[in-house]
Design an enzyme around this catalytic site. Structure first.
Site, mmCIF file in Angstrom:
data_model
loop_
_atom_site.group_PDB
_atom_site.id
_atom_site.type_symbol
_atom_site.label_atom_id
_atom_site.label_comp_id
_atom_site.label_asym_id
_atom_site.label_seq_id
_atom_site.Cartn_x
_atom_site.Cartn_y
_atom_site.Cartn_z
ATOM 1 N N ARG A 43 -7.465 8.995 2.801
ATOM 2 C CA ARG A 43 -8.595 8.063 2.714
ATOM 3 C C ARG A 43 -9.269 7.890 4.063
ATOM 4 N NH1 ARG A 43 -9.212 2.981 4.584
ATOM 5 N NH2 ARG A 43 -6.997 2.892 5.103
ATOM 6 N N ARG A 44 -8.475 7.604 5.085
ATOM 7 C CA ARG A 44 -9.053 7.394 6.415
ATOM 8 C C ARG A 44 -9.756 8.656 6.908
ATOM 9 N NH1 ARG A 44 -3.631 4.249 8.325
ATOM 10 N NH2 ARG A 44 -4.339 2.100 7.943
ATOM 11 N N ARG A 103 3.168 6.352 16.589
ATOM 12 C CA ARG A 103 1.784 6.830 16.546
ATOM 13 C C ARG A 103 1.036 6.485 17.829
ATOM 14 N NH1 ARG A 103 -0.208 6.340 10.244
ATOM 15 N NH2 ARG A 103 1.860 6.483 9.319
ATOM 16 N N CYS A 158 -0.851 11.432 -3.120
ATOM 17 C CA CYS A 158 -1.056 11.153 -1.704
ATOM 18 C C CYS A 158 -2.124 12.046 -1.082
ATOM 19 C CB CYS A 158 0.259 11.286 -0.945
ATOM 20 S SG CYS A 158 1.390 9.919 -1.229
ATOM 21 N N ARG A 193 2.377 11.205 11.816
ATOM 22 C CA ARG A 193 3.153 10.247 11.046
ATOM 23 C C ARG A 193 4.101 9.518 11.966
ATOM 24 N NH1 ARG A 193 6.554 12.289 6.865
ATOM 25 N NH2 ARG A 193 6.894 10.059 6.578
ATOM 26 N N LYS A 243 0.819 -1.213 0.000
ATOM 27 C CA LYS A 243 0.000 0.000 0.000
ATOM 28 C C LYS A 243 0.853 1.265 0.000
ATOM 29 C CE LYS A 243 -0.860 0.527 5.004
ATOM 30 N NZ LYS A 243 -0.334 1.891 5.155
ATOM 31 N N ASP A 244 2.141 1.134 0.307
ATOM 32 C CA ASP A 244 3.040 2.280 0.331
ATOM 33 C C ASP A 244 3.855 2.413 -0.954
ATOM 34 O OD1 ASP A 244 2.257 2.950 2.909
ATOM 35 O OD2 ASP A 244 3.816 1.721 3.841
#
Length: 303
Positions: free
Chosen positions: A128-129, A152, A236, A146, A82-83
Site C-alpha cells: 500500500r505505502r 528499520r 499481502c 522489514r 492491521k497485522d
C-alpha cells in the site's frame, strides 16, 4: 490463576501488551501486575529477510499466538490489528479494541514526499505505502525492508534507503513521537492505529473481562474496514487502504482505496452504513473491483 496475555516480543508489541494489561487492571480494580504477559515468538519475527507475502502473509504474525491461545496456555492475544488477517479461526474472536491512536503514516528521511530527491530510494514492506508513493512520485525506487521500528530506523541510518514510512501510532507508543513528518494525504491501512485483543470464542469469562476495556467506536470502525478487506480477497501483495470513522449519528463512514502495484491505477470510493453492517462494506469492495482495471483486479480475489 492470573489472566495471561500472549504477545509478540518486539518493543512495540510489548508496549501494546502492557497498555492492555494496565487497562484491564484499571477496569477490574486489580493491582498492577495481576495480568501476566507471555512472549510468543512468531514466524514473522524470526524470518525478516523476505517480504511477508513470501512466507505466508499476515498469518506469520498470528499463527503461534493462536496455537498457545487455543491450547489454553494464554487467555487472550494482543494484536496490532492491521497485522491480523481478515479471515480468523471460528474458535477465536476479537473481543475488544483499545481507543484508536493516530492512523497516519510518518515519513522519516525527508520533510515531505515532494522533498524527496529525484529517484530517491524508499524502504517499506507495505505494498500500500509503495503504491501510494509511486502514484504521486513515479520516479521513486521502492525497496523492501522489514523488521521492528528500531531495525528499520537503523537500516535507514545505515544508508540502505533514503527514507521510510512508519505508522505514527507505533512511533508514539514507543516514545518516538518527534520522529518523522506526518503524511495527511495518504489513506491508511485497514485497522491501522488499533490494538485488538482476541480470545477463545467460548471463553465467556475472558470475553466479559475484555468487554470492560472495549472502545466501541474503534471496534465498529475496525470491523467495517476488515469486512471491506475480507470481501476483496486480497493478500499481502494487494495495495489496499481503508479508514472508517463514526459520524455524530452513530453511523459508519468508510473511505477506501485499491491500487495497482505501481500506483498508476487506483479506485477510490466511500459508503455510509449502520455500525455492525458487514454487508455494505463488502458490497463496496465488490463494486470497486468491478470497475477496476485488470492491473488492480488481478491482485484480488473477491469473496
Amino acid at each position: 490463576m492470573p489472566l495471561i496475555l500472549g504477545t509478540r516480543g518486539s518493543p512495540l508489541a510489548l508496549a501494546q501488551a502492557h497498555m492492555t494489561a494496565a487497562a484491564i487492571e484499571a477496569a477490574q480494580g486489580w493491582a498492577a501486575g495481576t495480568v501476566a504477559i507471555r512472549i510468543v515468538k512468531t514466524t514473522g519475527d524470526v524470518v525478516q529477510d523476505r517480504p511477508l507475502a513470501e512466507i505466508g502473509g499476515k498469518a506469520m504474525w498470528t499463527r503461534e499466538l493462536d496455537e498457545v491461545l487455543l491450547a489454553g496456555e494464554t487467555h487472550a492475544s494482543v494484536h496490532s490489528m492491521k497485522d491480523v488477517e481478515s479471515e480468523r479461526p471460528d474458535a477465536l474472536c476479537i473481543a475488544a479494541t483499545l481507543p484508536r491512536a493516530d492512523v497516519r503514516d510518518r515519513l522519516i528521511g525527508a520533510e515531505s514526499i515532494t522533498a524527496l530527491r529525484q529517484g530517491a530510494v524508499v524502504g517499506t514492506s507495505s505494498p500500500r505505502r509503495g503504491a501510494q508513493l509511486l502514484a504521486v512520485r513515479p520516479d521513486l525506487t521502492i525497496v523492501t525492508i522489514r523488521g521492528n521500528v528500531d531495525t528499520r530506523l537503523a537500516k535507514l541510518a545505515a544508508g540502505e534507503c533514503d527514507a521510510t514510512l512508519l505508522a505514527a501510532a507505533g512511533l508514539d507508543r514507543l516514545g518516538k513521537s518527534g520522529i518523522g513528518a506526518a503524511i495527511d494525504n495518504m489513506l491508511s491501512a485497514p485497522a491501522q492505529g488499533a490494538i485488538g485483543i482476541e480470545c477463545r470464542a467460548d471463553d465467556t469469562q475472558t470475553r466479559t473481562i475484555l468487554a470492560t476495556i472495549n472502545d466501541c467506536a474503534t471496534f465498529d470502525a475496525v470491523r467495517a474496514e476488515r469486512a471491506f478487506t475480507r470481501a476483496l480477497g486480497g493478500t499481502c501483495h494487494s495495495p489496499v487502504a481503508a479508514l472508517a470513522t463514526i459520524a455524530a449519528d452513530g453511523s459508519v463512514v468508510l473511505r477506501a482505496q485499491i491500487l495497482s502495484e505501481d500506483g498508476a491505477d487506483q479506485i477510490g470510493d466511500e459508503a455510509r452504513f449502520a455500525a455492525g453492517d458487514d454487508a455494505t462494506p463488502a458490497a463496496l469492495a465488490r463494486a470497486m473491483l468491478a470497475r477496476a482495471p485488470t492491473t488492480i483486479q488481478r491482485l484480488f480475489d473477491a469473496a
